[in-house]
Scaffold this active site. Structure first.
Site, short mmCIF file in Angstrom:
data_model
loop_
_atom_site.label_atom_id
_atom_site.label_comp_id
_atom_site.label_asym_id
_atom_site.label_seq_id
_atom_site.Cartn_x
_atom_site.Cartn_y
_atom_site.Cartn_z
N CYS A 140 -24.68 -11.34 -18.61
CA CYS A 140 -23.34 -11.34 -19.22
C CYS A 140 -23.11 -12.66 -19.95
CB CYS A 140 -22.27 -11.16 -18.15
SG CYS A 140 -22.30 -9.57 -17.31
N ASP B 61 -31.11 -55.23 -18.39
CA ASP B 61 -30.51 -56.30 -19.17
C ASP B 61 -29.94 -57.33 -18.19
OD1 ASP B 61 -29.34 -57.49 -21.62
OD2 ASP B 61 -27.47 -56.97 -20.61
N CYS C 282 -23.04 -11.39 -14.10
CA CYS C 282 -24.42 -11.84 -13.89
C CYS C 282 -24.82 -12.73 -15.07
CB CYS C 282 -25.38 -10.66 -13.76
SG CYS C 282 -25.51 -9.65 -15.24
#
Length: 736
Positions: free
Chosen positions: A30, A438, A27
C-alpha cells in the site's frame, strides 16, 4: 556519503514541503503504491512510511497540498494534513472493538472444531451462526479494502486475507447448504495440516484467521504508537504558557503568541518558553530533556538558553530570539521526523519485492490448487493448501522492518541528545574506521582560560592591575585574564588597544601593559624561561607589567574538556582510529593529543584546507568520520563518509552533518555511533526474519503442511515480532 547528500538533498524546483497523514494502508505494498502515485506528479518527490502512516512530500511550482491529497485519493487511500494525536487513535479503537467481539464469537467455533466430543447435533449450524458475524463484520476492513483495490485493479495484503477467509467461509456454506456437511450428527476433526475432506467445513479457519489478523493489526498499531512515543514526547516538551514582561508588568500569554524581541520571566521550576538570551538574573538550567545530560548548566546575563529546558535555580528574565518552527526544539523534531521517513538500501529492495508480492502469491495459490487436484488429491485437501498459501504470505513484516527500527532508534537518540538524519547515516557508521576530531570546540572547550601566573610580585596585585586593563578588551585572551581578576576592578583611563601586540592603560596611576614580549625592552630570565616553556607546550604566554617593567608571564590556553579523554577511549573501543585536526601549531596540537590519548595529529591546517585533509585520509583507503562544530568545519563534515556536528556549534556545521550531537560532550559521538550501529543491526535482523519467514512458510503451506488457521496465526506473529524487536532499542543507554 555525506558529501553527496549535502549537495543533492533539495531538488532545484522545490518550493515547499508537507507531511500528509495517509489512511487505509494495511501493508508495505500500500505504501509503495501511494509513493509511486505521488511521485508521478511533476516536481514531486515523496517518501511514504508505512510504520508512521505519513508521506513526506517535497513539491515544486504549480503543485499544492490539495493536488497531493487528490492524488492519494485516486490511489484508493485517504490523505490529510497532520492533526494533534490524542490517546489511542481511531484505527486502533476500531480494531480493538472488532477483535473483542470477534474473539468472543470465535472461541466456541474453534473449540467445537477441535474437540469432536463436544460436537452436538447441528453443532455445525451453530458454528455458522457464530462465524458469520466474525467473517462478515469483523473482517469487514479487509473485504472493504479488497473491493476498493479491485476497482483500481490492484491487490494488497487485504486481498489475500479477504480471499482466504472468504473462500473458507463460502466453501463451508456450500458444504452445509448443498453438500452433506449440514446433516444431523455430522462430525469433523481439526488437523494441523491440509488433510481434510471435501465434505468438511472450514468455519473455524475463516473465523480464526480473521481474529488472528485483527489481533496482529491491533498489536501492531499499538506497538507502532509506542515506537513513535519518543518523538511525540519531544514535540510535547515545550511550555504552553509564558509570563511576558511589558512596561514593567507581567502578563500570562500562550507561548504561540511570543515574537522575537519580547522579554519574559522564568521562575524556578518553570520551563523556558522559547530560545533566547538571559538579560537579567542568573540560574542553573536543567537541559536533560534535550541533551540527555543530567548536570545543570549555569547561566547568567548574556548567556543563550534553549526553549523547553527547565529553570532549576533563580528567577531570570529572557529575551526571545527564536520562536515557533525556528527554535532548537522544533529543528530537532524536524530532523528526527525526516530521519524516520528514510529507507535503507535493504528496505528499498524489500519495497520492490512487496510491490509484486501479492500477485505472485495469488498465482502461487492457484498453482497449488491446480497441482493438488492434478495429483489426484481430494478437493478439500487441495483447497486447504491453497488457502494456507494465501494466508501465510505477508509482506507486512517486510514493510515494517526498517520504519519501526528507525522510529524507535531515532526517537531514543533524540532523548539522549543524538539526532540521526536517516538510514544512510546508519549504514555509514558500520564502515568507518577513522574518526577525525576538530580540536577547538570539540576536544577542547573553545574558550581560553588562565592556567598559570609566573611572577615575583604579589599574584593578586598582578591580576588586579592587569585584569583591569584586559577587562576593557574584547579579545578572548583578554577575557580569560579578566575573568580571574579579583572584583571590584579598579578604573582604567587612557585605555588603548595595540593592534597585534596587546593592550595598555592607566590603573591607580600605573601605566600597565599586557601582551607580547615586544612591548617591553627586556624580560627577566625567569620570565623568559616561563615564556619559552609555555610556547613549547603550545600555550599562549601573556607578558604583563607596569611602569616600564615586565613583572609577570600569564599562561593562557584553550582547555581540554573534562570528558574528552574518556570519549577518545570509547571511540577506540568501537574500533576507530582517532585523528586530531587543528589549525594550531604542532606543539599545541601534540600537547592536547597527548592529554586525551590521540597519537595521530594533523596540525597547522588552514580552515579552507580541512576538507583536503579528509580527502587525503580517504585516498589512503580509510573510511572517515569527522566531528566538528564551526563554519570552517562544514565542508569537511560534508566530505567525510560520516559527519558528526556538535549541537553547540553553528547551524552551517549542523546542516552539513549526518549526525548531530545536541550536547557539547564528545562522549556523545561514541554513543551516536553505538546507537546507529545497533539500529542498523536491528533493521538487518528484522529484514532477515521477514524474508526467512516467507521463504520457509510458503513452501510448507503449498505442500499442505499448514492448516490455514495456524498459517494466519504465524503471519500475524511475524509482524508483531518485527515491531517488538525494534522496541528493544528503547532500552539503549548512553555509556557512562
Amino acid at each position: 556519503m555525506a558529501g553527496s547528500r549535502g549537495i543533492l538533498a533539495t531538488p532545484a524546483r522545490e518550493t515547499g514541503r508537507v507531511e500528509l497523514m495517509i489512511g487505509g494502508m494495511t501493508c508495505a505494498s500500500c505504501a509503495n503504491r501511494v509513493e509511486k502515485r505521488l511521485n508521478r506528479l511533476d516536481g514531486v518527490t515523496a517518501t511514504v512510511n508505512y510504520a508512521t502512516e505519513k508521506a513526506s512530500v517535497r513539491f515544486g511550482d504549480g503543485v499544492t497540498a490539495d493536488d497531493l491529497i487528490a492524488q492519494v485519493e485516486k490511489a484508493g487511500y485517504t490523505a490529510a494534513l497532520p492533526a494533534a494525536e490524542d490517546g489511542e487513535d481511531d484505527q486502533a479503537r476500531s480494531l480493538r472493538d472488532r477483535l473483542a467481539v470477534s474473539g468472543l464469537l470465535t472461541v466456541p467455533v474453534v473449540v467445537l472444531a477441535m474437540v469432536p466430543a463436544l460436537q452436538f447435533t447441528y453443532w455445525q449450524w451453530a458454528s455458522l451462526a457464530l462465524a458469520a458475524p466474525v467473517v462478515l463484520w469483523g473482517g469487514l476492513p479487509f473485504h472493504r479494502a479488497t473491493w476498493k483495490n479491485l476497482r483500481l485493479r490492484t491487490a494488497t495484503m487485504d486481498t489475500l486475507v479477504s480471499m482466504g477467509t472468504g473462500a473458507a467461509f463460502l466453501w463451508s456454506l456450500y458444504a452445509l447448504v448443498l453438500g452433506t456437511a449440514g446433516e444431523p450428527g455430522m462430525r469433523d476433526a481439526f488437523t494441523f495440516t491440509a488433510g481434510r475432506g471435501s465434505g468438511d467445513i472450514y468455519l473455524e479457519v475463516a473465523a480464526g484467521v480473521t481474529i488472528f489478523i485483527l489481533a496482529g493489526r491491533y498489536f501492531e498499531a499499538r506497538a507502532k504508537r509506542r515506537a513513535g512515543a519518543a518523538l511525540r514526547a519531544l514535540l510535547e516538551l515545550g511550555a504552553k504558557e509564558v509570563t511576558v514582561l511589558s512596561d514593567g508588568r507581567e502578563e500570562l500569554l500562550p507561548t504561540d503568541r511570543l515574537t522575537p524581541g519580547m522579554t519574559f520571566v522564568v521562575r524556578p521550576g518553570e520551563k523556558i518558553a522559547t530560545d533566547g538570551v538571559v538579560v537579567e538574573g542568573g540560574s542553573a538550567v536543567d537541559m536533560s530533556m534535550l541533551t540527555g545530560e543530567s548536570l545543570p548548566v549555569e547561566v547568567g546575563a548574556g548567556d543563550a538558553v534553549t526553549g523547553a529546558t527547565v529553570n532549576a535555580g533563580g528567577r531570570v528574565v529572557v529575551r526571545a530570539t527564536r520562536v515557533g518552527a525556528d527554535t532548537r526544539l522544533a529543528q530537532m523534531a524536524r530532523l528526527v521526523e525526516e530521519a524516520q521517513s528514510g529507507k535503507a538500501r535493504a528496505q528499498r529492495l524489500a519495497d520492490r519485492v512487496s510491490g509484486i508480492f501479492v500477485p505472485i502469491v495469488i498465482a502461487l495459490a492457484l498453482g497449488t490448487l491446480v497441482a493438488w487436484l492434478a495429483g489426484g488429491a481430494p478437493s478439500g485437501q487441495a483447497f486447504t493448501a491453497a488457502v494456507a498459501v494465501l494466508i501465510i504470505a505477508c509482506p507486512c513484516a517486510l514493510g515494517l522492518a526498517t520504519p519501526t527500527a528507525l522510529l524507535v532508534g531515532t526517537g531514543r537518540g533524540a532523548q539522549l541528545g543524538i539526532l540521526i538524519r536517516g538510514p544512510e547515516a546508519l549504514e555509514s557508521t558500520k564502515a568507518i574506521d577513522t574518526i577525525v576530531l576538530d580540536k577547538t570546540g570539540t576536544v577542547t572547550t573553545g574558550r581560553m582560560s588562565l592556567l598559570d601566573i609566573v611572577t615575583e610580585e604579589d599574584p593578586d596585585e598582578v591580576l588586579r592591575l592587569v585584569g583591569a586593563v584586559e577587562n576593557a578588551s574584547e579579545h578572548p585572551i583578554a577575557r580569560a585574564v579578566a575573568q580571574r581578576a579579583p572584583r571590584p576592578l579598579p578604573a582604567v583611563t587612557d585605555f588603548r588597544n595595540l593592534e597585534g601586540l596587546g593592550v595598555r592603560g592607566t590603573v591607580d596611576g600605573h601605566a600597565a601593559l599586557a601582551g607580547r614580549a615586544s612591548l617591553f625592552d627586556d624580560l627577566p630570565e625567569r620570565l623568559e624561561r616561563a615564556k619559552a616553556e609555555a610556547e613549547a607546550q603550545g600555550r599562549t604566554p601573556v607578558v604583563a607589567g607596569w611602569d616600564g617593567r615586565a613583572r609577570a608571564v600569564l599562561v593562557v590556553s584553550d582547555t581540554v574538556k573534562a570528558t574528552s579523554a574518556q570519549a577518545v577511549a570509547e571511540l577506540r573501543a568501537l574500533g576507530l582510529t582517532p585523528v586530531l585536526l587543528t589549525g594550531d601549531h604542532e606543539a599545541a596540537a601534540r600537547t592536547v593529543a597527548a592529554e586525551v590519548g590521540i597519537s595521530e595529529v594533523i596540525a597547522e591546517v588552514l580552515p579552507a584546507d580541512k576538507v583536503e585533509a579528509v580527502k587525503r585520509l580517504q585516498a589512503d583507503g580509510r573510511a572517515v568520520a569527522m566531528v566538528g562544530d564551526g563554519v570552517n568545519d562544514a565542508a569537511a563534515l560534508a566530505q567525510a563518509d560520516l559527519g558528526l556536528a556538535m549541537g553547540t556549534g553553528t547551524d552551517v556545521a549542523i546542516e552539513a552533518a549526518d549526525l548531530t550531537l545536541v550536547r557539547g560532550d564528545l562522549r556523545a559521538a561514541a554513543d551516536a555511533i553505538r546507537l546507529s550501529r545497533r539500529t542498523l543491526a536491528v533493521i538487518k535482523g528484522n529484514l532477515f526474519w521477514a524474508f526467512a519467514y516467507n521463504v520457509a512458510a510458503l513452501p510448507l503451506a503449498a505442500a499442505g503442511l499448514l492448516n490455514p488457521m495456524i498459517a494466519g496465526a504465524a503471519m500475524a506473529f511475524s509482524s508483531v515480532f518485527v515491531v517488538s524487536n525494534s522496541l528493544r532499542l528503547r532500552r539503549f543507554r548512553a555509556a557512562r
